[in-house]
Design an enzyme around this catalytic site. Structure first.
Site, short mmCIF file in Angstrom:
data_model
loop_
_atom_site.label_atom_id
_atom_site.label_comp_id
_atom_site.label_asym_id
_atom_site.label_seq_id
_atom_site.Cartn_x
_atom_site.Cartn_y
_atom_site.Cartn_z
N LYS A 21 84.55 11.23 -126.11
CA LYS A 21 85.65 12.18 -126.21
C LYS A 21 85.76 12.83 -127.59
O LYS A 21 86.48 13.81 -127.76
CB LYS A 21 86.97 11.51 -125.80
CG LYS A 21 86.95 10.87 -124.44
CD LYS A 21 86.64 11.84 -123.30
CE LYS A 21 87.78 12.75 -123.00
NZ LYS A 21 87.75 13.27 -121.62
N1 PMP Z 1 85.13 6.40 -120.05
C1 PMP Z 1 86.06 6.28 -121.01
C2 PMP Z 1 86.20 4.98 -121.73
C3 PMP Z 1 86.93 7.36 -121.31
O1 PMP Z 1 87.87 7.23 -122.26
C4 PMP Z 1 86.77 8.57 -120.59
C5 PMP Z 1 87.71 9.71 -120.88
N2 PMP Z 1 88.94 9.62 -120.20
C6 PMP Z 1 85.80 8.64 -119.60
C7 PMP Z 1 84.97 7.53 -119.37
C8 PMP Z 1 85.62 9.85 -118.70
O2 PMP Z 1 85.36 11.02 -119.37
P1 PMP Z 1 85.87 12.41 -118.81
O3 PMP Z 1 87.34 12.52 -119.15
O4 PMP Z 1 85.05 13.42 -119.51
O5 PMP Z 1 85.66 12.42 -117.33
#
Ligand code: PMP
Length: 353
Positions: free
Chosen positions: A63
């Protein structure tokens, strides 16, 4: 000397160190791609499986990429300026990314965070100078007391404050379309048949799918969504209404940035298999990952069974063990939450069965 050892030593000698960065934001993106040498083989997977190690980003997660892009693009367009306040509802990692970018570029950050998210994430946010508001995990996304509802209220109350809004902001998937996807294409030398990622906002899987399909329209895109979330298609996969303990993936609404039609197949994942795979990635491959990395691996290993030798799979590992030291990384926590028995702790390979 074994040939692998010789190659490793020779490789070390040839590596060039990265140039001096103007600030730590230079170390967001360009993360390592690493081959798995034990887990797929132990499960009879013939394909080559690489993992994209997003825990190498400066703030420790995938992120960081969107935090950097959302802030820099908003500055470019004149929407925000240093000294302003950034408010964001997040499961933690976007908050850490924004707090880090905010520390470097001079923003006050306020993060609204459901109670479920780990104490370790709160400690990192605090250390970065973010202000934190905890919200009830069970609040529906559109309830005024949810992390999204509270962020909206604060934004109305605080002058010069902005919600960059990872759920709707096009710079979330664009960070992956222009960043993560291009890196994967380059690192694999243009040979990748299947991409696997978990979905939270869906920015990662949507952006990577768009980016890789420009090069290879036939690439298979696989997404992991926890039981209890509603992101998967077809809809009847989403029957369960249980809560789940894996952090960062799954939602009770469909974020605008998630294009579900780009995904060829969704896998619903459970806490137990996710934590078991995360612990195996750590113990057997030396990859210090978080729980959602285990969810992506669980989906990848099921789907990869249908692939043949020479096929290439890339699995996105979003974050690090750092945020879960008191959770799935802790043996007692695993036993107390019924994810392992005390007996299994004595046998490190029990998750293989
Ligand atoms: N895994 C973790 C630990 C995350 O913090 C996130 C972000 N919410 C994600 C996966 C998924 O990423 P995205 O929001 O881009 O789908």
């Amino acid at each position: 000397m074994t040939s692998t050892l010789a190659a490793a030593l020779a490789g070390d000698g040839k590596r060039t160190a990265p140039p001096i960065g103007e600030d730590i934001l230079a170390h967001i993106g360009c993360t390592p791609l690493v081959r798995l040498n034990r887990i797929p083989q132990s499960l009879g997977v013939k394909a080559t499986v690489y993992v994209k190690c997003e825990f190498f980003n400066a703030g420790g997660s995938v992120k960081d990429r969107i935090a950097k892009r959302m802030v820099l693009e908003a500055e470019k367009s004149g929407r925000i300026k240093p000294g302003d306040t950034l408010i964001e509802p997040t499961s933690g990692n976007t908050g850490i990314g924004l707090a880090l970018v905010g520390a470097v570029r001079g923003y006050r950050t306020i993060i609204t965070l459901p109670e479920k998210m780990s104490a370790e994430k709160v400690a990192v946010l605090r250390a970065l100078g973010a202000e934190i508001v905890r919200t009830p995990t069970e609040a529906a996304w559109d309830a005024p007391e949810s992390h999204i509802g509270v962020a909206k209220r604060l934004q109305q109350e605080i002058p010069n404050s902005h919600i960059l809004d990872q759920y709707c902001n096009v710079d979330n998937p664009l960070a992956h379309e222009y960043g993560t996807a291009e890196e994967i294409w380059e690192q694999t030398g243009g040979k990748v048949d299947m991409l696997v990622a978990g979905a939270g906002t869906g920015g990662t899987v949507t952006g990577i799918a768009r980016g890789l399909r420009k090069h290879h329209p036939g690439i298979k895109i696989i997404a992991a969504d926890p039981h209890g979330s509603v992101l998967a298609l077809p809809e009847d996969l989403n029957k369960s209404t249980e809560g789940y303990k894996v952090e960062g993936i799954g939602y009770d609404f469909i974020p605008d940035v998630l294009d579900r039609e780009l995904i060829d197949k969704w896998y619903k994942t459970g806490d137990k298999e996710s934590f078991a795979f995360a612990r195996r990635l750590i113990k057997e491959e030396g990859l210090l990952v978080g729980g959602s990395s285990g969810s992506a691996m669980a989906a990848a290993m099921q789907e990869a069974k249908g692939l043949k030798e020479g096929d290439v799979v890339v699995v996105v590992l979003p974050d690090s063990i750092r945020s879960y030291l008191s959770k799935f990384a802790d043996d007692d926590w695993m036993v107390n939450n019924d994810f392992m028995t005390a007996d299994e702790l004595e046998k490190p390979d029990a998750s293989k069965s």
